[in-house]
Each structure stands twice: as C-alpha cells, then as structure tokens.
Scaffold this active site. Structure first.
Site, mmCIF file in Angstrom:
data_model
loop_
_atom_site.group_PDB
_atom_site.id
_atom_site.type_symbol
_atom_site.label_atom_id
_atom_site.label_comp_id
_atom_site.label_asym_id
_atom_site.label_seq_id
_atom_site.Cartn_x
_atom_site.Cartn_y
_atom_site.Cartn_z
ATOM 1 N N ASP A 96 4.704 -7.818 5.500
ATOM 2 C CA ASP A 96 5.085 -6.519 6.050
ATOM 3 C C ASP A 96 5.472 -6.662 7.519
ATOM 4 O OD1 ASP A 96 5.426 -3.895 6.639
ATOM 5 O OD2 ASP A 96 3.439 -3.226 5.981
ATOM 6 N N HIS B 69 6.477 -4.117 9.110
ATOM 7 C CA HIS B 69 6.026 -2.808 9.612
ATOM 8 C C HIS B 69 7.027 -2.176 10.555
ATOM 9 C CE1 HIS B 69 2.048 -0.479 9.909
ATOM 10 N NE2 HIS B 69 2.307 -0.692 8.643
ATOM 11 N N GLU C 207 8.868 -6.653 3.963
ATOM 12 C CA GLU C 207 8.830 -5.187 3.985
ATOM 13 C C GLU C 207 9.223 -4.646 5.350
ATOM 14 O OE1 GLU C 207 5.136 -3.718 2.486
ATOM 15 O OE2 GLU C 207 5.259 -1.846 3.615
ATOM 16 N N GLU D 215 8.323 3.385 2.281
ATOM 17 C CA GLU D 215 7.058 4.120 2.357
ATOM 18 C C GLU D 215 7.169 5.373 3.226
ATOM 19 O OE1 GLU D 215 4.772 0.850 3.942
ATOM 20 O OE2 GLU D 215 4.442 1.912 5.814
ATOM 21 N N HIS E 136 3.992 2.097 -2.200
ATOM 22 C CA HIS E 136 3.006 1.989 -1.127
ATOM 23 C C HIS E 136 1.792 2.836 -1.488
ATOM 24 C CE1 HIS E 136 1.527 3.514 2.905
ATOM 25 N NE2 HIS E 136 1.611 2.224 3.184
#
Lengths: 426, 298
Positions: free
Chosen positions: A228, A230, A254, A280, A330
């Site tokens: 991730d 983020h 991700e 997400e 998610h």
C-alpha cells in the site's frame, strides 16, 4: 416469524399501508403499495461506538426496526468523520420511516439523487450504513443470506482474505510466514515505509525497495503480497518505485498516487507489470467510472462503508467485471461492514481477495467484536472468511452490548508533516 | 429456507425447462426450441447460486435461460416476486415498447418500435423512411417512436438518414448498423443528436464496454434471454454510471416478457420494455406480485 404471510401479497400490503399513519409514510411510498411487501420500517437508530478513546474511527452503526419484529444493521464508519456521518444518517430518517425495506434500490436512488449533491464520503458512508441495514432486512425477510440474493456463492468454501503483515524485522516476518502456512493464509499486505515528498532521491527509493525486498524474501514466493503506497507518492515518484518493485512480483500496488486523478494513476499503471489497485476513497459506482475508462487500475478496492453499501459495491464489481478488472474491497473499520463485504465478495465472479485490517493474531478490537456478535467475525479459516449461513448479513447484535462503548467523539486521522513543516500524507 | 432451495430435479418438460427444489417449489423457463446442454450437474446445488451454475454452462444463452429458471424457482420458494428478489421494485409499472408489424397502425399506441423499410437506392430509401414515419405519426399522433435498423445498414447508409430523422425526435435509432465496430459507429454518432441504441444481440456484459467507452450508445438494449437477469442488472449498472438509460428486450413470448418486466422493475435506469404479448394501460405494464416471474409459461 411468518415470512410467507407478509411477502408479495398485494392485499396484505394494502392492509399494512392502512395501518400506517398518513404522516409516517415517506414521500412517494404509496406508489408501491401494490407491489411491495407488508414490512415497514418503524425505527431508525444511529449509534456511535468508541472502543477506545483514541480511535480515529469510532464505529457508526445504523439499526432499522420494522413492524415485523425484524431488525437490520449496517455500518457507515468513516475515519475521522464519525459525527458527520451520524448526523447525515439521521437526516435520512424521513426517507425511511414507514417505508418498505424490500425496495433497496429505490431507497438507494432516493437517498443519493434526492440529496442533490450526490454523495461525497460523508453521505456515501451514511447511505452505506442504511443500505447494509436494508439488505440485512431483505435477507431476513426472505430467509436467506444476502449473498444468495446476489446470485452467490461463487465458491461455497468462502472468501479468500489477507491480513496485514504486522512484523518489523526479518525474523518476525519469517515467524509470520510460519503462522501463515500453518493457518492457510495465502496473502498479506504491507505499506511502503516513510513519508514522501513530490520528488524522491535515490537514498529513500533504495531504502524502500530494500525494505520490501526483505518482506518478499522472508515471506517466500508462495505468499502473495500487496503493498500500500497510501497515496503518499506523486506519480513521478511512484513511476520509479513501481519499476524497481517489479522483480518482487507483488499481487498489487495500492494507491500509488492520490485517487482523484485517474489519468495520473493511469500513467503509472502503464509503466509497470505489477497490478495497480485503488478505490477505497471512491464513492458510488459513479466514482470508479473514470478509473475504468482510463484503465488506471487492475483491481478496485472500494469500501462497503463508503461506496454506498452492498448496492453500490455490487455495481462496482459488475462494472469492473466488464473491464476485466478484479474486486478486492478495502475493510478497515468495524465488523458489520466487514461481514457485509464478505457477502458481496461471495457473489462476485471477479473477486480477488478481501482485506481485514488486522494481523494473524486477533487484536483487541476483535475480542470486542466477538463479545458483540458471539463469533470471531472477520477471522479466516484456512485462509478464507467463512460464509455466514444465517439469513441477512448473518449475525445478531444487541443495543445493550454496545452501551459499554459509548461514543466519545470524532478524532482526526493521523496528521503528519515533513521535516520542513509542510503537510505530508500518512 | 436454508436447504429448501437445493435442486432435486432439472428437466425439460415439453417446451419449458423445469428446475425443482427440495421444498417442492419449481421454476420454469421456455426453451423456445433451444437445445440445452446436460444440466444434471445442477442437482444438489442451491438454486440461488446462479453464478456458480452459470459458470458451468458454456453456451451464454442456455446459461441465461437456466439462470432465469433458477431465479423464478427461488422467488417461488420464498413466495417473493422476482423483482423483489432482485432488489426492486424501483417502480410499480414499466413503459412498454410495441413492435409495429404489418400495415395496421394502432391509433392509441404510446411507444412503437418501427422496423426500417426494405433497402432501396439511397434517395428512395430516405424517402421511404420519412414516408413511413409520417404515416405512423398521422395515424398515431401521440406515439413515441424507435426506428429499428436491426443492424442492416452500413454506417454510411445510417449516417445518410440522420439529418432526416432528427426532426422526428425519436426515442432512439436502434441498431442502425452492426454493433461490433465502435469506430464505425462513431462516424454516425459524431454527426447527430439522434440517440443510438445497441445491444439486442449481446450475450455478455463486456460486449457493452467498448461502445460505452467510445460514447457511441445512448440506449443500452438488454436482452434478458441472452444476458440473464443478473447480466441485465450488471449492464444496467455500467450504463447508470455513464448516465445511460436501458431498454429491456426479450423473445416475443409471454413468459419472457413477464421476466423482462420483473427485471426491468428492479432497475434504476430502465426506460422501456419490449412488449407484444402483455396487456398495457396508457403505455405501461403493471408490475405483478405473484412469486417468481409470475407465470409458469409453457
């Protein structure tokens, strides 16, 4: 509960509507008297639930009560904005009291379209909670788990999942691998280390790549790994990193950049063979349209607590399927949304893997979930989340059990800064 | 009904497929002369698990038929009309679209699908289309019209018609040319505001994506007997995110029309359902509340 006595009966529905006070029917409800069920929503309760004072994501639960004695539960937990979602869910009360809970698509459309501003994460989360509760009721009224109403299960053995790799050292990662093999877990997710500025130098890039190389080495070739980003990296930085990480054969990377600009993410996706995952933070099936159109991602990760509940997550999965894109939702909030997601996963042919923000060892929050629900929600067995067998979403929850964890206010998500004082993404 | 929808029998009874389950309920779908693949594998499966069942049937249209029979069955087992099982109703009635065949024009028609006249030399063909539309509107002045090309024209031939068609404000021009070449269709679409409809012959949701991406379709035509009820719902979701309306079609058969009405009644963005065998009132067919698709249809 005598299901057959209140489903699908025109005459009975008419009788039920007579019993309902004029003022208790939502606008437009009367049009459905001849084609709906006898069930009517009689109560809407919104709960804020803080399992710790510091939590940035107090759970937001919605309970719908009906004249049939059945209740439906849903979740709209939104990180950093709990009170806003609670207020928004309350705003929908007059859409729901006196309404037939079977009409879930109609209610979704009404909440979304009649709100004029068409979602955003606060309203998306409120709609999510109500939508999940409606599906819970639909399943209970029809006597089946929700995934059966969606045509599932695709695989009766359950839904493949992943935990987060809670390990700091190579030795801990190797222990994690052993636990995973023992428990049948086939996938983990970890994050890219550090905070990233608009550009990145070779030292930070090398450190990050080396750290992730150690993760791959310790977990071995037989366990899938998602990483991730983020949305901490810019497209230019992410473009360099995704190339460097290709030899690790990750399951996905991700949010390699923030999610608002699908075209920017598509540029990253074009530069790598590693599948790109995102979604997400996207709301409604409308929110993923551009991602699909731009071929910006190979995997969609919309969150059932924000995207618009079961109705919208199922639509996202259907849209993704038409583009050869996988669904890997998610899930980093509470147990209701987690369980609701499993139902959609089980009825999605292009489903890939389901997240749960927890480690191989159950965490404190999961003990509380088990205390509420009576079973270890969102714990995998042989690497899969078992499919609920009870009608609806498959659990019972009492208001009483939530009282021990009263709402203690909204807390912001982590706020981090670069060394020069400027704002960084967490 | 945890185990009550376990399939106990699957067999063809005359011209219909019958799926029976443990509870004694059964679902049906007309086969309309189609040769069905072996379906014995379904025995023991849950009739609601239509995705797992479909995955084992290679022929898309046979799979759609089996899916429809299963949804009819689980609806009957739960005493639930199929529109409720599928997430609806979103409306209590659906607009019908009648196929205009032969010389007789119903004066009280509300929405008519008009096949294009037989092909002729270019100028004569354009004139024939115009004459036909004028004739219909003179006889049925309140009728909304869909001109149905049935994919028989080339893109160039269809493009030639468009300046003429714009003044008629058609609901849409259906299948003006074959649906398989978005780049060709774009040549038509770029020059006109006449909405174009495509999809009658599609049996997989992914066939719609290139047309939607190219922006060349304004009405998605969803054939419930080719896509199956869930396939129709999937494409409708795809269309909804692009702000497109959908029109549900089916074989000209009372059972399939009933199925089309139920599925349409669960959609947010449906505009019309092709209906020839179903009674209508003021251009609408009412949703019905009998369990399943509401008719055993032989």
């Amino acid at each position: 509960m005598r299901r057959r006595t209140f489903l699908g009966s025109t005459l009975a529905a008419g009788a039920a509507s007579q019993a309902m006070q004029e003022g208790q029917r939502p606008l437009g409800a009367r049009a459905f008297d001849a084609v709906g069920s006898q069930a009517r929503i009689t109560g809407v309760k919104v709960f804020g639930v803080s399992i710790s004072k510091e939590s940035d994501r107090p759970y937001v639960f919605v309970k719908l009560e009906t004249n049939q004695g059945l209740v439906g539960w849903g979740e709209g937990t939104l990180e950093g904005k709990a009170a806003a979602v609670m207020a928004c869910a309350e705003d929908f009360r007059e859409f729901l009291i006196g309404a037939d809970p079977m009409l879930v698509e109609h209610h979704w459309q009404s909440m979304y379209v009649h709100s004029f501003y068409r979602a955003g994460p606060v309203m998306g989360s409120a709609i999510s909670a109500i939508d999940q509760a409606l599906w819970d009721l639909r399943g209970k009224l029809l006597g089946v788990p929700v995934y059966k109403l969606l045509g599932g299960p695709v695989d009766p053995k359950g839904v493949r999942g992943y935990y987060h790799a809670r390990a700091g050292t190579k030795a801990e990662l190797e222990q994690l691998r052993e636990s995973a093999i023992r428990d049948g877990v086939t996938c983990f997710k970890t994050g890219i280390p550090g905070y990233w500025e608009w550009n990145a130098g070779r030292k930070q890039i090398r450190q990050a790549v080396e750290q992730l190389r150690v993760v791959r080495e310790a977990l071995g070739p037989d366990i899938d790994i998602g990483v991730d980003f983020h949305a901490k990296t810019s497209p230019s930085v992410a473009g360099v990193l995704v190339k460097e990480l290709e030899p690790l054969h990750l399951l996905f990377i991700e949010e390699p950049c923030p999610p608002e600009n699908a075209r920017a993410m598509a540029r990253i996706a074009k530069r790598t063979t590693t599948p790109i995952a995102t979604g997400e933070r996207l709301v409604a099936h409308y929110g993923v349209r551009e991602v699909l159109y731009q071929r910006a991602a190979d995997i969609l990760q919309t969150d059932i607590n924000h995207v618009g509940g079961i109705t919208a997550l199922w639509k996202v999965g259907a849209m993704a399927d038409a583009y050869g894109v996988k669904l890997a939702p998610h899930a980093c909030e509470g147990p209701i949304g987690g369980l609701a997601t499993v139902h959609v996963d089980a009825a999605t042919p292009n489903f890939l893997v389901q997240e749960i923000c927890s480690g191989v060892k159950p965490e404190e929050k999961e003990k509380i979930w088990e205390e509420w629900l009576g079973f270890p929600a969102m714990r995998m067995v042989d690497g899969r989340f078992p499919l609920p067998e009870k009608p609806g979403l498959g659990f019972d929850l009492s208001e009483e059990s939530l009282k021990k964890y009263p709402f203690q206010g909204t807390r912001p998500m982590a706020r981090v800064f670069h060394p020069d004082g400027s704002v960084a993404a967490w | 009904m945890a185990n009550s929808t376990r399939i106990t029998s699957v067999r063809q009874q005359g011209e219909r497929l019958r799926v029976g389950v443990e509870s004694g309920a059964a679902g049906f779908a007309p086969v309309l002369g189609r040769a069905l693949p072996p379906l014995d594998f379904m025995v023991g499966m849950d009739a609601s698990a239509v995705l797992a069942i479909r995955a084992r049937i290679e022929d898309d249209e046979a799979a759609a038929l089996v899916e429809a029979a299963c949804i009819d069955c689980v609806g009957r087992a739960a005493m639930s009309p199929a529109h409720q099982w599928l997430g609806g109703p979103t409306r209590f009635k659906v607009r019908g679209l009648s196929l205009l065949e032969g010389a007789s024009i119903p004066k009280d028609a509300w929405a008519l699908r008009v096949p294009i006249p037989a092909k002729a030399p270019a100028r004569a063909f354009v004139d024939a289309v115009r004459r036909r539309l004028d004739e219909i509107l003179a006889a049925a002045p309140k009728a909304e019209l869909v001109l149905d090309g049935r994919g028989a024209l080339t893109a160039a031939e269809a493009a030639r018609l468009l300046p003429v068609l714009e003044r008629y404000h058609l609901l849409w021009f259906n299948e003006p040319c074959p649906a398989d070449n978005p780049a060709e269709i774009a040549k038509i679409c770029d020059e006109t505001v006449v909405p174009l409809g495509f999809g009658d012959g599609f049996s997989r949701p992914e066939q719609f994506a290139p047309l939607i991406d190219a922006g060349v379709v304004q009405c998605l035509r969803l054939n419930v007997a080719r896509l199956g009820p869930l396939g129709v719902r999937k494409v409708a979701a795809l269309g909804e995110s692009e702000y497109l309306g959908v029109s549900v079609t089916s074989p000209t058969h009372a059972w399939w029309e009933s199925a089309a009405i139920h599925v349409a009644g669960s959609l947010a963005n449906v505009t019309h359902v092709d209906l020839s065998k179903t009674p209508m009132n003021d251009g609408y067919a009412l949703l019905r509340n009998e369990p399943g698709f509401g008719t055993e249809g032989a």
